[in-house]
Structures are given as structure tokens and as C-alpha cells.
Design a protein around this motif. Structure first.
Motif, PDB file in Angstrom:
ATOM      1  N   SER A   2      74.602 -16.481 -17.077  1.00 40.90           N
ATOM      2  CA  SER A   2      74.694 -15.798 -18.367  1.00 40.90           C
ATOM      3  C   SER A   2      76.141 -15.683 -18.845  1.00 40.90           C
ATOM      4  O   SER A   2      76.401 -15.604 -20.045  1.00 40.90           O
ATOM      5  CB  SER A   2      74.056 -14.406 -18.283  1.00 40.90           C
ATOM      6  OG  SER A   2      74.787 -13.551 -17.423  1.00 40.90           O
TER       7      SER A   2
ATOM      8  N   TYR B 128      76.719 -17.072 -22.407  1.00 41.56           N
ATOM      9  CA  TYR B 128      77.154 -16.159 -23.462  1.00 41.56           C
ATOM     10  C   TYR B 128      78.405 -16.694 -24.148  1.00 41.56           C
ATOM     11  O   TYR B 128      78.520 -16.640 -25.380  1.00 41.56           O
ATOM     12  CB  TYR B 128      77.411 -14.760 -22.900  1.00 41.56           C
ATOM     13  CG  TYR B 128      77.683 -13.742 -23.996  1.00 41.56           C
ATOM     14  CD1 TYR B 128      76.636 -13.141 -24.686  1.00 41.56           C
ATOM     15  CD2 TYR B 128      78.984 -13.409 -24.353  1.00 41.56           C
ATOM     16  CE1 TYR B 128      76.880 -12.231 -25.707  1.00 41.56           C
ATOM     17  CE2 TYR B 128      79.236 -12.506 -25.371  1.00 41.56           C
ATOM     18  CZ  TYR B 128      78.182 -11.916 -26.043  1.00 41.56           C
ATOM     19  OH  TYR B 128      78.430 -11.023 -27.061  1.00 41.56           O
ATOM     20  N   ASP B 129      79.327 -17.218 -23.356  1.00 46.46           N
ATOM     21  CA  ASP B 129      80.542 -17.749 -23.970  1.00 46.46           C
ATOM     22  C   ASP B 129      80.245 -18.973 -24.827  1.00 46.46           C
ATOM     23  O   ASP B 129      80.795 -19.120 -25.921  1.00 46.46           O
ATOM     24  CB  ASP B 129      81.566 -18.111 -22.903  1.00 46.46           C
ATOM     25  CG  ASP B 129      82.822 -18.681 -23.524  1.00 46.46           C
ATOM     26  OD1 ASP B 129      83.633 -17.891 -24.037  1.00 46.46           O
ATOM     27  OD2 ASP B 129      82.976 -19.917 -23.527  1.00 46.46           O
TER      28      ASP B 129
ATOM     29  N   VAL C 250      78.750 -17.577 -28.058  1.00 44.93           N
ATOM     30  CA  VAL C 250      79.609 -16.716 -28.872  1.00 44.93           C
ATOM     31  C   VAL C 250      80.757 -17.479 -29.510  1.00 44.93           C
ATOM     32  O   VAL C 250      81.080 -17.273 -30.682  1.00 44.93           O
ATOM     33  CB  VAL C 250      80.158 -15.539 -28.030  1.00 44.93           C
ATOM     34  CG1 VAL C 250      81.417 -14.943 -28.648  1.00 44.93           C
ATOM     35  CG2 VAL C 250      79.103 -14.453 -27.919  1.00 44.93           C
TER      36      VAL C 250
ATOM     37  N   GLY D 247      71.677 -16.655 -22.188  1.00 43.18           N
ATOM     38  CA  GLY D 247      72.969 -16.155 -22.639  1.00 43.18           C
ATOM     39  C   GLY D 247      73.366 -16.750 -23.976  1.00 43.18           C
ATOM     40  O   GLY D 247      73.867 -16.046 -24.868  1.00 43.18           O
TER      41      GLY D 247
ATOM     42  N   ALA E  33      73.605 -14.598 -27.425  1.00 45.75           N
ATOM     43  CA  ALA E  33      74.891 -14.641 -28.126  1.00 45.75           C
ATOM     44  C   ALA E  33      74.717 -15.045 -29.583  1.00 45.75           C
ATOM     45  O   ALA E  33      75.374 -14.494 -30.478  1.00 45.75           O
ATOM     46  CB  ALA E  33      75.838 -15.608 -27.417  1.00 45.75           C
TER      47      ALA E  33
ATOM     48  N   SER F 104      81.311  -9.165 -30.887  1.00 44.60           N
ATOM     49  CA  SER F 104      80.705 -10.349 -30.265  1.00 44.60           C
ATOM     50  C   SER F 104      81.425 -10.743 -28.985  1.00 44.60           C
ATOM     51  O   SER F 104      80.796 -10.933 -27.937  1.00 44.60           O
ATOM     52  CB  SER F 104      80.729 -11.534 -31.243  1.00 44.60           C
ATOM     53  OG  SER F 104      79.741 -11.397 -32.236  1.00 44.60           O
TER      54      SER F 104
ATOM     55  N   ALA G  57      80.858  -9.625 -24.004  1.00 41.44           N
ATOM     56  CA  ALA G  57      80.892 -10.445 -22.785  1.00 41.44           C
ATOM     57  C   ALA G  57      81.011  -9.568 -21.545  1.00 41.44           C
ATOM     58  O   ALA G  57      80.666  -9.992 -20.431  1.00 41.44           O
ATOM     59  CB  ALA G  57      82.059 -11.428 -22.846  1.00 41.44           C
TER      60      ALA G  57
END
Length: 515
Positions: free
Chosen positions: A38, A42-43, A46, A184, A188, A206, A210
Motif C-alpha cells: 500500500s 498510494y504513492d 497520489v 493503495g 489515492a 493528499s 501517506a
């Protein structure tokens, strides 16, 4: 579960004696460890969304903001062509590839769990620094810390899952990493969709969120058991057996534990695991697992689409909200693909998914390239029909990637290395993956600007090449215990010639070293 290397085959063929049942202890361990995915996901989700937000570009990249506003609803391949902007994205991956070697040392000497904890702390710090950023330097610094976190997590988590999993369900368990990566990305994108409406600090929320997956992984990691493989490798035999009994749900683990001990003894004889990777007997793992698959995973072009999905859709003439929503749909395709792969990869095998999905990905990239060649880059808005077609084509491409090169790009390399070179091998996997991720991230937007629709046709050609590579060089590894994977090379039409010569040379070198 154990990595047997190239020791005597007769002592390693005990896999039929392995016993297991699914326990709550095993499920908890795998779910917590898989949270490492994740962080990566997520990165990925995002960064592309944030770089398309007006408040973010106005503050840090005013030239891009003015260019975008001048051509708000027009198609333009070069709206976001800025190397500092792409450095914001790619700096994380350059950081990850450097620190994966430190992660290798920690993973081997201190255990997989230690690397997971270090990765979560570094990722948390990166999220805080990025959320508080007031200049480009702070943005890049935050990305460096995020990269350290991803370098450690991506090094340890696939190994952890493969070592904890029984061989018959190893494919599905290992792909928890890909599933949490996809989730993730999806989360995001929806967060970006909401924070884009919060002016002027929505982008800070946002990037700051993280810290949430990092916190979950750290807290869960405090309660994680170390893998039996790692415990035995560290000489903690009693603990290793106790954990093995817990994760297998049975006391009858003699055969598997014996293989673990033998693999560990072989591993301890290797003083320089990175140098050992270069021996001829390890060339299949090096070429396929450490170099070929992680490089090809990025050259499919999928991560370029995920990095810059909102940017791409805005370049195609979609509005801000439409571009974020369309990219959320694309990331949803990743989740669907991951679920399909988890359910079926241990039934149909790795090769089938690589080859079938590869054909679909080629078709989609060609369709996108031809459509853009005919309808894009003329300074006009795209018609609704063309826009919908492009979204569908990208959705199908991403879903194909999500059930093939996405999860298998991490699963297959984690299956190939014996214990004595596993940590070093996984570091090579992460390093090569991050090198190509960073290069693709750094140069995709400038390539889109100059090659225009040709970039998608280039990706299609690369997918054809990598499919040929898989067809001829990768044997099927489904339901094969890790400690017996080396037998596949000995029976492969091509690799058996390399291995046999390597065995002869290896015996001569070993005799010389002992003398």
C-alpha cells in the motif's frame, strides 16, 4: 518454503511430505506484511493526481500552470513537459534503488520484519515532509524519504510472503502485495478526487495521508513474527521451528524444517551473495528474475499511465474532475486484475497469464496509438466518443497488466532465488525495477511530447519482445516448492546447458577455495 540452491537433489525432494492448514496466525502475518504494497500503491496514485492539481502547479511549477491555463480544454502532448516536475516523481525511485542495498543487509542479518519496520518509519517521515513542503527542495527531500521506505518494503515484503506461504498457494499469497498496491492506488485516486476541491491546501492532505498506511504497517509490524527461513538463517533454530508450526498449523513439520536447515547451511557457506549471483549456475535467476522481469515490468508502460493518468487525461482535453475520475476508473481495473490473478494464477500458471495478457496489452496499446495518431494533437477538444474509447482501452490495458506483469513481476522473481542468494537477488530485483521506474517516470512526459502517439506504439513493440522472452526462457513455477525450483533449470531446454557447465566449474572453484 526453504531455498535449497543447487545442493544434492535427493535430499530436497521432500515437498510431498509438507503439511499445512490455514491458520489465523498465518492470515494475520500475511495481511500485515502485505500492507507494504500500500505504500508503493498510494504513492503511485497520489503523485500523478497531485501534479495535475492547479494549487500544486501554481505554487511549485508556475510555468506549467500558465501553459495549462492557456490550453485548458485543448489537446496538447506537451502541456506537462517539465523535467523538474518529473524529477518530483522519479526522485523517489532513484532513492529506492540506492537504499535497497542497505535493505538487503538488514533483511539478511536482522530479518524481514526489521526491514518492514524501517520502511514504514521512513515512509512516514517522507509523508510529513511533503505535506509541510514550502519549496522544491522540501518536495524532493520528502520524496527521498518515501523512496527509502519503498526500497525497504519492496525488498522485504515479497520475500516475507513467499517464505511464509505453503507452495500450493504461494502465488495467491504473494499477490497480496500486488493487491494492496492496487488498493493503495485506487484509494489515492479517490482521495485526490476529493482533495482537489479543497483550496489551496488539498494537495497537502493528499501527500500527508501517506502517513496512514505507514502507521498501520509499523504498528502491525510490531506484532509480526519473523519468517522461519530468516530465524533459521540467524541460527535461532528453536524459534524457527515454533513459528513454522504456528504458521503451518501442525506439529508435523519435520520434512520442511529439515529442508530449511539444509538450505541455511548452504546459505552460510556463501560469503559474498552478490558475487555468487554471477556464477553460471545462478545465471537463470539473474537474467530472468533479477534483470529481465523487473525491467520489462516497467517497460510495459503501465506505470507511466498510473503516474500520469490525470496528467494524460488532462492532456487529452479532459477537465480536472473528469481526468481524476477517469484515472480512478483505471486504477480500479488494477484491483480487478489483481483479484483475477490471485484466484487463478495457481491453477493456470504464471506463463499463461504473462502470454495471454501480453497479447491483450499489445492490442490496447496499438489501438490507443492509432486513435491518437488520427484524432489527437490538433489543438482541439476530443469528441465524447473518442474520449470514452480511450478510457476503455486504457482500462483494459491496465486490467491486463494487473493480472500479469503487475503481480507476477514481483511473484516470479521471489520464487526463483535459493536462500543463499535470496536477499541479494531481491535487492537486485528492486534495484532494477526502481532504475527503470525512475527512468520511465523521468522521461515519459518528454517522450510523450516528442514521440507523441508513437510512445504507445513503442510500448506495444516492447511488450511483444518481453512476451517472446517469457515464452522461450521462463519455465512454469506454479505449485513448485521454492527449494525445488532449481530442478526446473536442470530440465529446461536452454538453461540446462548453462547449469551443467556451471556445476562443473563451481566444483572446481569450491575445491580451489577449500585448498
Amino acid at each position: 518454503m526453504a531455498g535449497g540452491g543447487f545442493t544434492d537433489a535427493g535430499t530436497l525432494k521432500r515437498a510431498h511430505l509438507y503439511e499445512y492448514r490455514i491458520t489465523g496466525y498465518f492470515v494475520f502475518s500475511c495481511i500485515v506484511a502485505a500492507l507494504g504494497g500500500s505504500l508503493f500503491g498510494y504513492d503511485l496514485g497520489v503523485s500523478g493526481g497531485v501534479t495535475s492539481m492547479d494549487d500544486f502547479t501554481r505554487k511549485f511549477f508556475p510555468k506549467i500552470y500558465r501553459r495549462k491555463q492557456a490550453h485548458l480544454n485543448e489537446t496538447d502532448y506537451c502541456k506537462y513537459d517539465n523535467q523538474v516536475l518529473t524529477l518530483f516523481t522519479s526522485s523517489l525511485y532513484f532513492s529506492a534503488l540506492v537504499f535497497t542495498f542497505a535493505a538487503s543487509h538488514v533483511t539478511r542479518s536482522k530479518g524481514r520484519r526489521a526491514s518492514i519496520l524501517v520502511g514504514s518509519v521512513a515512509f512516514f517521515i517522507g509523508g510529513v515532509v511533503n505535506a509541510a513542503a514550502v519549496n522544491i527542495f522540501m518536495l524532493i527531500l520528502g520524496r527521498v524519504f518515501l523512496g527509502i521506505g519503498i526500497g525497504f518494503a519492496n525488498q522485504a515484503v515479497p520475500l516475507y510472503l513467499s517464505e511464509m506461504a505453503p507452495s500450493k498457494i504461494r502465488g495467491a499469497v504473494n499477490q497480496l502485495f500486488q493487491l494492496t498496491t492496487c488498493l493503495g492506488i485506487l484509494v489515492a485516486n479517490f482521495i485526490n478526487y476529493g482533495t482537489e476541491k479543497i483550496h489551496p491546501w488539498g494537495w497537502r492532505l493528499s501527500v500527508g495521508l501517506a502517513t496512514v498506511p505507514a502507521t498501520l504497517m509499523f504498528v502491525g509490524g510490531l506484532f509480526l513474527p519473523e519468517t522461519p527461513n530468516s530465524l533459521v538463517e540467524q541460527g535461532r533454530l528453536q524459534e524457527g521451528r515454533e513459528v513454522l508450526e504456528k504458521v503451518r498449523g501442525t506439529k508435523n513439520v519435520d520434512a520442511e524444517f529439515t529442508d530449511l536447515i539444509e538450505a541455511s547451511e548452504a546459505a552460510k557457506a556463501i560469503k559474498h551473495p552478490f558475487r555468487n549471483l554471477l556464477q553460471r549456475k545462478n545465471l537463470p535467476q539473474l537474467i530472468i528474475g533479477a534483470l529481465g522481469i523487473p525491467a520489462f515490468q516497467q517497460l510495459t508502460g503501465n506505470n507511466s499511465i498510473l503516474f500520469y493518468a490525470p496528467v494524460i487525461f488532462q492532456s487529452l482535453g479532459f477537465g480536472d474532475n473528469a481526468s481524476l475520475y477517469s484515472s480512478a476508473i483505471s486504477s480500479g481495473a488494477l484491483v480487478v486484475g489483481a483479484l483475477i490473478s490471485m484466484a487463478l494464477v495457481d491453477k493456470f500458471g504464471r506463463r499463461a497469464f504473462f502470454l495471454e495478457a501480453g497479447a491483450e496489452m499489445v492490442f490496447c496499446m496499438v489501438a490507443v496509438g492509432i486513435t491518437l495518431a488520427l484524432n489527437f494533437g490538433q489543438g482541439e477538444t476530443l469528441s465524447k466518443g473518442i474520449s470514452i474509447f480511450l478510457v476503455i482501452a486504457i482500462f483494459l490495458f491496465v486490467m491486463a497488466f494487473g493480472r500479469s506483469w503487475g503481480p507476477l513481476g514481483w511473484l516470479v522473481p521471489s520464487e526463483l532465488f535459493p536462500l543463499e542468494t535470496r536477499s541479494a537477488g531481491q535487492s537486485m530485483v528492486v534495484c532494477v525495477n526502481m532504475i527503470f521506474t525512475a527512468l520511465v517516470a523521468q522521461f515519459f512526459l518528454i517522450s510523450l511530447c516528442h514521440l507523441r502517439y508513437g510512445i504507445f506504439l513503442l510500448f506495444a513493440c516492447l511488450i511483444v519482445i518481453m512476451s517472446i522472452f517469457i515464452y522461450f526462457l521462463l519455465p512454469e513455477t506454479k505449485q513448485v516448492p521454492i527449494e525445488e525450483v532449481y530442478l526446473l533449470w536442470e530440465n529446461h531446454w536452454f538453461w540446462k546447458k548453462i547449469i551443467r557447465n556451471g556445476d562443473e566449474n563451481g566444483l572446481e572453484m569450491k575445491s580451489g577455495q577449500q585448498a
